[in-house]
Write a protein that holds these residues in place. Structure first.
Motif, mmCIF file in Angstrom:
data_model
loop_
_atom_site.group_PDB
_atom_site.id
_atom_site.type_symbol
_atom_site.label_atom_id
_atom_site.label_comp_id
_atom_site.label_asym_id
_atom_site.label_seq_id
_atom_site.Cartn_x
_atom_site.Cartn_y
_atom_site.Cartn_z
ATOM 1 N N VAL A 196 -11.544 19.057 7.714
ATOM 2 C CA VAL A 196 -11.571 17.685 7.611
ATOM 3 C C VAL A 196 -11.533 17.237 6.094
ATOM 4 N N VAL A 197 -12.213 17.642 5.239
ATOM 5 C CA VAL A 197 -12.453 17.446 3.783
ATOM 6 C C VAL A 197 -10.877 17.814 3.198
ATOM 7 N N ALA A 198 -10.570 18.884 3.584
ATOM 8 C CA ALA A 198 -9.431 19.251 2.734
ATOM 9 C C ALA A 198 -7.971 18.375 3.226
ATOM 10 N N LEU A 199 -8.261 17.779 4.407
ATOM 11 C CA LEU A 199 -7.072 16.938 4.879
ATOM 12 C C LEU A 199 -7.266 15.594 4.058
ATOM 13 N N ALA A 200 -8.565 14.994 4.200
ATOM 14 C CA ALA A 200 -8.672 13.798 3.567
ATOM 15 C C ALA A 200 -8.658 13.876 1.861
ATOM 16 N N VAL A 201 -8.828 14.891 1.143
ATOM 17 C CA VAL A 201 -8.736 14.962 -0.148
ATOM 18 C C VAL A 201 -6.849 15.245 -0.383
ATOM 19 N N GLY A 202 -6.506 15.828 0.549
ATOM 20 C CA GLY A 202 -4.894 16.079 0.266
ATOM 21 C C GLY A 202 -4.370 14.681 0.453
ATOM 22 N N VAL A 203 -4.384 14.083 1.514
ATOM 23 C CA VAL A 203 -3.943 12.554 1.688
ATOM 24 C C VAL A 203 -4.366 11.625 0.410
ATOM 25 N N ILE A 204 -5.537 11.673 0.021
ATOM 26 C CA ILE A 204 -5.886 10.850 -1.414
ATOM 27 C C ILE A 204 -5.019 11.266 -2.372
ATOM 28 N N TYR A 205 -4.689 12.628 -2.674
ATOM 29 C CA TYR A 205 -3.886 13.087 -3.738
ATOM 30 C C TYR A 205 -2.554 12.435 -3.717
ATOM 31 N N LEU A 206 -2.099 12.703 -2.135
ATOM 32 C CA LEU A 206 -0.695 12.242 -1.942
ATOM 33 C C LEU A 206 -0.441 10.751 -2.079
ATOM 34 N N LEU A 207 -1.597 9.967 -1.596
ATOM 35 C CA LEU A 207 -1.265 8.627 -1.871
ATOM 36 C C LEU A 207 -1.304 8.153 -3.360
ATOM 37 N N LEU A 208 -2.171 8.677 -4.167
ATOM 38 C CA LEU A 208 -2.256 8.366 -5.360
ATOM 39 C C LEU A 208 -1.093 8.829 -6.284
ATOM 40 N N GLY A 209 -0.358 10.117 -5.766
ATOM 41 C CA GLY A 209 1.014 10.500 -6.485
ATOM 42 C C GLY A 209 1.942 9.593 -6.052
ATOM 43 N N VAL A 210 2.132 9.154 -4.696
ATOM 44 C CA VAL A 210 3.186 8.177 -4.402
ATOM 45 C C VAL A 210 2.841 6.754 -5.156
ATOM 46 N N PHE A 211 1.806 6.413 -5.268
ATOM 47 C CA PHE A 211 1.472 5.108 -6.021
ATOM 48 C C PHE A 211 1.864 5.219 -7.620
ATOM 49 N N LEU A 212 1.589 6.347 -8.019
ATOM 50 C CA LEU A 212 2.188 6.642 -9.583
ATOM 51 C C LEU A 212 3.515 6.761 -9.621
ATOM 52 N N VAL A 213 4.077 7.295 -8.764
ATOM 53 C CA VAL A 213 5.609 7.593 -8.870
ATOM 54 C C VAL A 213 6.143 6.162 -8.651
ATOM 55 N N CYS A 214 5.615 5.387 -7.647
ATOM 56 C CA CYS A 214 6.265 4.003 -7.491
ATOM 57 C C CYS A 214 6.204 2.862 -8.843
ATOM 58 N N ILE A 215 4.706 3.092 -9.418
ATOM 59 C CA ILE A 215 4.662 2.409 -10.384
ATOM 60 C C ILE A 215 5.740 3.063 -11.919
ATOM 61 N N GLY A 216 5.830 4.137 -11.909
ATOM 62 C CA GLY A 216 6.686 4.918 -12.685
ATOM 63 C C GLY A 216 7.926 4.137 -12.669
ATOM 64 N N TYR A 217 8.598 4.307 -11.486
ATOM 65 C CA TYR A 217 9.796 3.878 -10.953
ATOM 66 C C TYR A 217 9.987 2.493 -11.209
ATOM 67 N N LEU A 218 9.060 1.629 -11.047
ATOM 68 C CA LEU A 218 9.164 0.211 -11.250
ATOM 69 C C LEU A 218 9.215 -0.150 -12.727
ATOM 70 N N MET A 219 8.691 0.698 -13.520
ATOM 71 C CA MET A 219 8.572 0.455 -14.910
ATOM 72 C C MET A 219 9.881 0.770 -15.384
ATOM 73 N N LEU A 220 10.590 1.917 -15.023
ATOM 74 C CA LEU A 220 11.641 2.390 -15.490
ATOM 75 C C LEU A 220 13.024 1.257 -14.949
ATOM 76 N N LYS A 221 12.748 1.060 -13.849
ATOM 77 C CA LYS A 221 13.759 -0.087 -13.283
ATOM 78 C C LYS A 221 14.023 -1.543 -14.095
ATOM 79 N N SER A 222 12.777 -1.577 -14.439
ATOM 80 C CA SER A 222 12.627 -2.888 -15.047
ATOM 81 C C SER A 222 13.153 -2.856 -16.578
ATOM 82 N N LYS A 223 13.644 -1.786 -16.916
ATOM 83 C CA LYS A 223 14.250 -1.688 -18.479
ATOM 84 C C LYS A 223 15.541 -2.178 -18.344
#
Length: 84
Positions: A57-84
């Motif tokens: 359960v811990v491995a599943l929870a940590v994997g999901v946390i890393y995935l959500l954090l990664g998707v969030f950062l990718v979206c922020i980076g994409y929005l920053m590049l798109k606004s240029k």
């Protein structure tokens, strides 16, 4: 100024991709880090969860946390590049 924000956007985007890869690795292989890792918040949360739940359960929870954090950062980076 444009160059600085573009470099920052690419760095955030790359960090997000690495977060997605790391989260996927944890979910697929169940790879958990040993005591020597430097992530205080996520590793502390995983130690807290390990007191209440099993390691699967811990491995599943940590994997999901890393995935959500990664998707969030990718979206922020994409929005920053798109606004240029």
């Amino acid at each position: 100024m444009y160059r600085d924000s573009t470099v920052l956007a690419w760095c955030v985007l790359i960090l997000g991709v690495f977060g997605i890869v790391d989260g996927s690795d944890i979910l697929i292989r169940g790879a958990m880090y040993a005591d020597g890792s430097s992530c205080k918040a996520i590793c502390g949360l995983s130690l807290l969860l390990s007191q209440f739940f099993s390691s699967a359960v811990v491995a599943l929870a940590v994997g999901v946390i890393y995935l959500l954090l990664g998707v969030f950062l990718v979206c922020i980076g994409y929005l920053m590049l798109k606004s240029k």
